[in-house]
Design an enzyme around this catalytic site. Structure first.
Site, mmCIF file in Angstrom:
data_model
loop_
_atom_site.group_PDB
_atom_site.id
_atom_site.type_symbol
_atom_site.label_atom_id
_atom_site.label_comp_id
_atom_site.label_asym_id
_atom_site.label_seq_id
_atom_site.Cartn_x
_atom_site.Cartn_y
_atom_site.Cartn_z
ATOM 1 N N HIS A 46 0.825 -1.202 0.000
ATOM 2 C CA HIS A 46 0.000 0.000 0.000
ATOM 3 C C HIS A 46 0.862 1.255 0.000
ATOM 4 O O HIS A 46 0.525 2.252 -0.639
ATOM 5 C CB HIS A 46 -0.946 -0.002 1.201
ATOM 6 C CG HIS A 46 -2.055 0.992 1.092
ATOM 7 N ND1 HIS A 46 -2.045 2.192 1.778
ATOM 8 C CD2 HIS A 46 -3.204 0.985 0.369
ATOM 9 C CE1 HIS A 46 -3.144 2.872 1.486
ATOM 10 N NE2 HIS A 46 -3.863 2.161 0.637
ATOM 11 N N CYS A 47 1.988 1.206 0.688
ATOM 12 C CA CYS A 47 2.862 2.368 0.807
ATOM 13 C C CYS A 47 3.502 2.780 -0.517
ATOM 14 O O CYS A 47 3.907 3.939 -0.678
ATOM 15 C CB CYS A 47 3.977 2.088 1.808
ATOM 16 S SG CYS A 47 3.431 1.578 3.444
ATOM 17 N N ILE A 48 3.632 1.852 -1.456
ATOM 18 C CA ILE A 48 4.333 2.155 -2.713
ATOM 19 C C ILE A 48 3.366 2.410 -3.871
ATOM 20 O O ILE A 48 3.789 2.458 -5.025
ATOM 21 C CB ILE A 48 5.330 1.035 -3.072
ATOM 22 C CG1 ILE A 48 4.611 -0.291 -3.369
ATOM 23 C CG2 ILE A 48 6.355 0.866 -1.953
ATOM 24 C CD1 ILE A 48 5.527 -1.384 -3.924
#
Length: 367
Positions: A354-356
Site C-alpha cells: 500500500h505504501c508504494i
C-alpha cells in the site's frame, strides 16, 4: 495545471474509497541505497511483481530517475507507462497527490511532506524532491490542484470510506514532527475540508515499531462502507496485542458518518519479522549511522495491501499466516482476485505494498 484557491468541500469534491473504481495507479521505482539493500536489486524485482499485478486491471504509471530509466523500461511490461521524474525515495502513497472528485473531474491535493517528521524524527534529509512530486504529477495528468503545502500529511496516514468517514491514528497525525502548532481539532478540520468528510475516527496506535509514527494503512483499512480489517495478534505478550486491542475497542464503540456500527475483521499478523545481519550489511549508512540494526523488528502487516480494480495485491512473508490472510481477503473481496507478492524486500525499506502505490479515482467518461 492551475492552483485552486478553495477547498474540495466548498467545491463539492471528495476523496473516494480505495475500493471504488480507479482510473489508474502511480508507483515510483526504488533505488535509494540506505533504504533498499544491496543496491535495490531485490526490491526492484518485488516492485515489478506488484506493478504487473496491478496493471492487469488498471493503468499504471511508474516514475523513475534518469539513472534507472532504461532499467525500469526493460523490467516493466509495455502496458505500463514509465516516466522520468526525480524523487528522494519510492513511497508514492505518501507524497503523490491525494485525488478528489466531484464525479465528473478529478483534482489533486498537494500536502506538505517532510519525510515522516522533518528534523524532529524524520527518516531522511533532504526530502525536497519528494515534496515536489504531487505538483509534478498533477502537471503530468493535467489536473488542477489544491495546494496545502503548509500542512504535513502522508497518504498512508488516512483511510476513507467514500461516504464521509476517515480513519487515522493519533500517534501519527499528532506527532511533534508534523504539525506541532495545530491542535487535534485543527487537524480534524483540515481533514474534513480537504477530504470532504463528516467524521474522523481516531485510533491511538498502529503497528509496533512502524517508523512512520504508525500509519493507519498498516493497522486498519476499509474493505467496504462500515466494514474494516484490523491487524491482530492473539499473543498477549506481543506489544502489538495491546495496540491492536486498543484499536478494536475504539472501533467497537464508534459509528461511521452515517451512524452505522463498524464490522471488524481480524487480519492476523505474521510472527514478528526481524532484519538479519546480512540484510543490514547490504544497506548504506545515512549521516554516518546505520539505517537498520540486526534483529530489529520490522512493521509487517497483511493490512498493507492495495485494492486495484480487479485485484487485491497483498504482501506475503513466507509465514504460516500468509494463506489464512489470503483466505480472509478472498472472502471479503469476492469479485477481485487476491494476488500475493513476496514482500520482505519491500518491508526492509520501511513499508509495504500500500505504501508504494497511489490510486487515481475514475472520473467523467474515463474507463
Amino acid at each position: 495545471m492551475k492552483i485552486i484557491n478553495s477547498t474540495p468541500r466548498a467545491d463539492g469534491f471528495y476523496m473516494p474509497a480505495e475500493f471504488s473504481p480507479h482510473y489508474g495507479c502511480i508507483m515510483i521505482f526504488p533505488e535509494r541505497s540506505d533504504s533498499w539493500q544491496y543496491g535495490g536489486y531485490a526490491a526492484r524485482k518485488a516492485f515489478v511483481n506488484v506493478a504487473k499485478a496491478i496493471s492487469r486491471s488498471e493503468r499504471l504509471t511508474v516514475c523513475v530517475s534518469q539513472k534507472q530509466y532504461e532499467n525500469a523500461r526493460r523490467m516493466l511490461p509495455g502496458n505500463i507507462r514509465v516516466v522520468e521524474m526525480s524523487s528522494n525515495d519510492a513511497w508514492a502513497r505518501d507524497y503523490a497527490p491525494t485525488f478528489v472528485t466531484d464525479g465528473t473531474e478529478i483534482r489533486g491535493i498537494n500536502w506538505g511532506f517532510n519525510a515522516w517528521g522533518g528534523l524532529e524524527d524524520g527518516l531522511y534529509f533532504p526530502w525536497d524532491l519528494d515534496d515536489k512530486m504531487a505538483r509534478k504529477l498533477c502537471d503530468l495528468y493535467e489536473k488542477d490542484m489544491y495546494n496545502l503545502g503548509n500542512f504535513i500529511l502522508e497518504g498512508g496516514s488516512i483511510h476513507v470510506d467514500g461516504e464521509g468517514t476517515c480513519i487515522t491514528t493519533e500517534a501519527c497525525l499528532l506527532s511533534k514532527g508534523r504539525n506541532p502548532m495545530l491542535t487535534k481539532a485543527d487537524i480534524e478540520n483540515y481533514l474534513c475540508d480537504y477530504l470532504n468528510i463528516e467524521k474522523v475516527i481516531w485510533l491511538k496506535n498502529g503497528i509496533f515499531n512502524d517508523e512512520t509514527n504508525e500509519h493507519v494503512d498498516n493497522i486498519c483499512a476499509f474493505v467496504k462502507p462500515s466494514e474494516v480489517v484490523l491487524a491482530w495478534t492473539d499473543d498477549e505478550n506481543d506489544p502489538q496485542y495491546a495496540m491492536s486491542k486498543s484499536c478494536y475497542d475504539i472501533l467497537s464503540r464508534e459509528t461511521d458518518a452515517k451512524g452505522r456500527s463498524i464490522t471488524i475483521h481480524k487480519l492476523r499478523c505474521p510472527k514478528p519479522v526481524t532484519i538479519t545481519a546480512e540484510e543490514c550489511g547490504g544497506l548504506d549508512t545515512m549521516d554516518f549511522q546505520p539505517t537498520r540494526t540486526p534483529g530489529e523488528r520490522l512493521a509487517a502487516s497483511y493490512v498493507n495491501f492495495y485494492i486495484a480494480n480487479g485485484a487485491v495485491v497483498m504482501p506475503f512473508f513466507g509465514d504460516p499466516a500468509d494463506e489464512p490472510a489470503r483466505d480472509l481477503l478472498t472472502v471479503l473481496f469476492p469479485e477481485r482476485e487476491v494476488i500475493p507478492v513476496y514482500a520482505r524486500d519491500i518491508l526492509i525499506g520501511g513499508g509495504n505494498i500500500h505504501c508504494i502505490t497511489q490510486q487515481i479515482p475514475i472520473f467523467g467518461g474515463a474507463e
